[in-house]
Write a protein that holds these residues in place. Structure first.
Motif, short mmCIF file in Angstrom:
data_model
loop_
_atom_site.label_atom_id
_atom_site.label_comp_id
_atom_site.label_asym_id
_atom_site.label_seq_id
_atom_site.Cartn_x
_atom_site.Cartn_y
_atom_site.Cartn_z
N ASP A 279 28.98 16.88 -34.68
CA ASP A 279 29.05 18.32 -34.96
C ASP A 279 29.52 18.61 -36.38
O ASP A 279 29.73 19.76 -36.75
CB ASP A 279 29.97 19.02 -33.95
CG ASP A 279 31.39 18.45 -33.97
OD1 ASP A 279 31.63 17.52 -34.76
OD2 ASP A 279 32.23 18.94 -33.20
N PHE B 279 39.61 17.84 -37.40
CA PHE B 279 40.49 17.69 -36.24
C PHE B 279 41.49 16.61 -36.60
O PHE B 279 41.13 15.46 -36.83
CB PHE B 279 39.68 17.30 -35.00
CG PHE B 279 40.54 16.99 -33.81
CD1 PHE B 279 41.27 18.00 -33.17
CD2 PHE B 279 40.65 15.70 -33.34
CE1 PHE B 279 42.08 17.71 -32.08
CE2 PHE B 279 41.45 15.39 -32.23
CZ PHE B 279 42.17 16.40 -31.60
N THR C 75 33.38 11.21 -39.19
CA THR C 75 32.67 12.48 -39.05
C THR C 75 31.87 12.46 -37.75
O THR C 75 31.06 11.56 -37.52
CB THR C 75 31.72 12.71 -40.25
OG1 THR C 75 32.46 12.55 -41.44
CG2 THR C 75 31.11 14.10 -40.21
N GLU D 189 40.99 20.30 -44.98
CA GLU D 189 39.70 21.01 -44.84
C GLU D 189 39.23 21.55 -46.19
O GLU D 189 38.06 21.44 -46.53
CB GLU D 189 39.84 22.15 -43.82
CG GLU D 189 39.87 21.64 -42.39
CD GLU D 189 40.01 22.75 -41.34
OE1 GLU D 189 40.42 23.87 -41.70
OE2 GLU D 189 39.70 22.48 -40.16
N LYS E 187 32.34 17.89 -37.68
CA LYS E 187 33.79 17.96 -37.76
C LYS E 187 34.35 16.57 -38.10
O LYS E 187 33.88 15.57 -37.56
CB LYS E 187 34.33 18.43 -36.41
CG LYS E 187 35.60 19.23 -36.53
CD LYS E 187 35.90 19.91 -35.19
CE LYS E 187 37.20 20.70 -35.30
NZ LYS E 187 37.52 21.46 -34.11
N SER F 238 35.03 20.58 -45.00
CA SER F 238 34.50 20.64 -43.64
C SER F 238 35.64 20.82 -42.64
O SER F 238 36.81 20.63 -42.97
CB SER F 238 33.71 19.37 -43.32
OG SER F 238 34.40 18.23 -43.73
N LYS F 239 35.29 21.19 -41.43
CA LYS F 239 36.29 21.38 -40.37
C LYS F 239 36.91 20.03 -40.03
O LYS F 239 36.22 19.00 -39.99
CB LYS F 239 35.64 21.99 -39.14
CG LYS F 239 35.33 23.47 -39.32
CD LYS F 239 36.53 24.33 -38.91
CE LYS F 239 36.33 25.79 -39.28
NZ LYS F 239 37.55 26.39 -39.86
N HIS G 130 37.12 13.88 -37.80
CA HIS G 130 38.22 13.50 -36.92
C HIS G 130 39.13 12.52 -37.67
O HIS G 130 38.69 11.46 -38.09
CB HIS G 130 37.65 12.84 -35.65
CG HIS G 130 38.69 12.56 -34.62
ND1 HIS G 130 38.49 12.73 -33.28
CD2 HIS G 130 39.97 12.12 -34.74
CE1 HIS G 130 39.58 12.40 -32.62
NE2 HIS G 130 40.50 12.03 -33.49
#
Ligand code: GDP
Ligand code: K
Ligand code: MG
Length: 298
Positions: free
Chosen positions: A225, A273, A222, A265, A227, A270-271, A229
């Motif tokens: 931000d 990548f 995490t 997600e 996001k 959460s967002k 990863h």
């Protein structure tokens, strides 16, 4: 917590591939934790789903399909399916109403004869047959074992699933609540993320590759931000599969990544990548060390 009548237990779901074990588990647990696919053997690991009510808790074990081992991985999967039958409180043996009783069913029934706990016959996919066809199907299994109960269900549409759960709970011993009520699986996120990526590959490529794809989730981190990863590798058995998974100018890999990311997600809230790599590791299925690395072996 101090309810002396609280019922709990471990319940194994066994059955040939594609009879609907994962679909059943997903319906009961109400969250996407077991991979679903038309192809056999997409569920490689035992998945625990936990179903908790005010007065009971059922810990489900979703086992890989039992079939003749084709490789080390195959025989490991078979072992893990059978080891799931130890230390359990009940078994759901699931068959499909649209498939005839076959060698695979008989193989499992023979193993179930050694189980001293209640074994249920669950006839799934009744939404695909006419009511008149049900009795003959039940007859083909009726005498095979001393069933604790026989339940025709539709895991997809939900018919008779609650009734099955109620009866199953009655057969469980009184016992503790093993897991917190809000916990639905004890599998690490890594595993679920891998299963979601694998699912997308099957859905999108339509290739007969259930044995030749492994997903190695190398990193979940995490960022500041918020996001998440994720870095993961799709491990293929043959060079020839690379083109299929990557696609023209990377279009297929992009599609796989986009769909998987959306599901992840939803799961993590959460967002995300998602960074996907493709690797070819010929014969990985028969290499013990690779299997171990990917978590298929202890
Ligand atoms: P598993 O290999 O036993 O875990 O089977 P899955 O849960 O992956 O299901 C295999 C296929 O059967 C999927 O395409 C499911 O959508 C389908 N399926 C599962 N349950 C039902 C059902 O009750 N009715 C119908 N029509 N299809 C089902
Ligand atoms: K399946
Ligand atoms: Mg499954």
């Amino acid at each position: 917590m101090d309810n002396p009548n609280f019922k709990s237990g471990f319940v194994a779901i066994v059955g040939r591939p594609n009879v609907g074990k994962s679909t059943f588990l997903n319906r009961v647990i109400g969250q996407k934790i077991a991979i679903m696919s038309d192809k056999a053997q997409t569920t490689r690991n035992k998945i625990q789903g936990v179903y908790t009510t005010d007065d009971s808790q059922i810990v489900f074990l979703d086992t890989p399909g039992v079939q003749k081992p084709k490789s080390q991985l195959g025989s490991f999967m078979e072992e893990s399916a059978m080891s799931a039958l130890k230390d359990i409180d009940a078994v759901l043996f699931m068959v499909s109403a649209v498939e005839k009783r076959g060698a695979g069913d008989n193989f499992i029934i023979n193993r179930l004869k050694e189980v001293k706990k209640p074994v249920y016959l669950v006839i799934n996919k009744i939404d695909r047959i006419s009511p008149n066809d049900l009795l003959p199907i039940m007859d083909t299994y009726k005498k095979a074992l001393n069933w604790a109960g026989v339940f025709p269900i539709s895991a997809l549409q939900g018919n008779n699933v609650d009734e099955l759960l109620t009866d199953l709970t009655k057969h469980l011993p009184t016992g503790p609540q093993y897991y917190p009520a809000d916990q639905v699986t004890d599998h690490p996120e890594r595993f679920i993320v891998a299963e979601l990526i694998r699912e997308k590959i099957f859905q999108l490529t339509r290739q007969e590759i259930p044995y030749s794809v492994a997903i190695d989730v190398e990193k979940i981190r995490t960022n500041e931000d918020g996001k998440v990863h994720i870095q993961a590798s799709i491990i293929l058995d043959h060079d020839s599969q690379k083109g299929i998974v990557i696609g023209r100018k990377g279009a297929m890999l992009k599609k796989i990544g986009t769909l998987a990311r959306k599901d992840i997600e939803d799961l993590l809230g959460s967002k995300v990548f998602l960074e996907l790599w493709v690797k070819v590791q010929p014969g990985w299925r028969d290499k013990s060390s690779v299997l171990k690395e990917l978590g298929y072996k202890k």
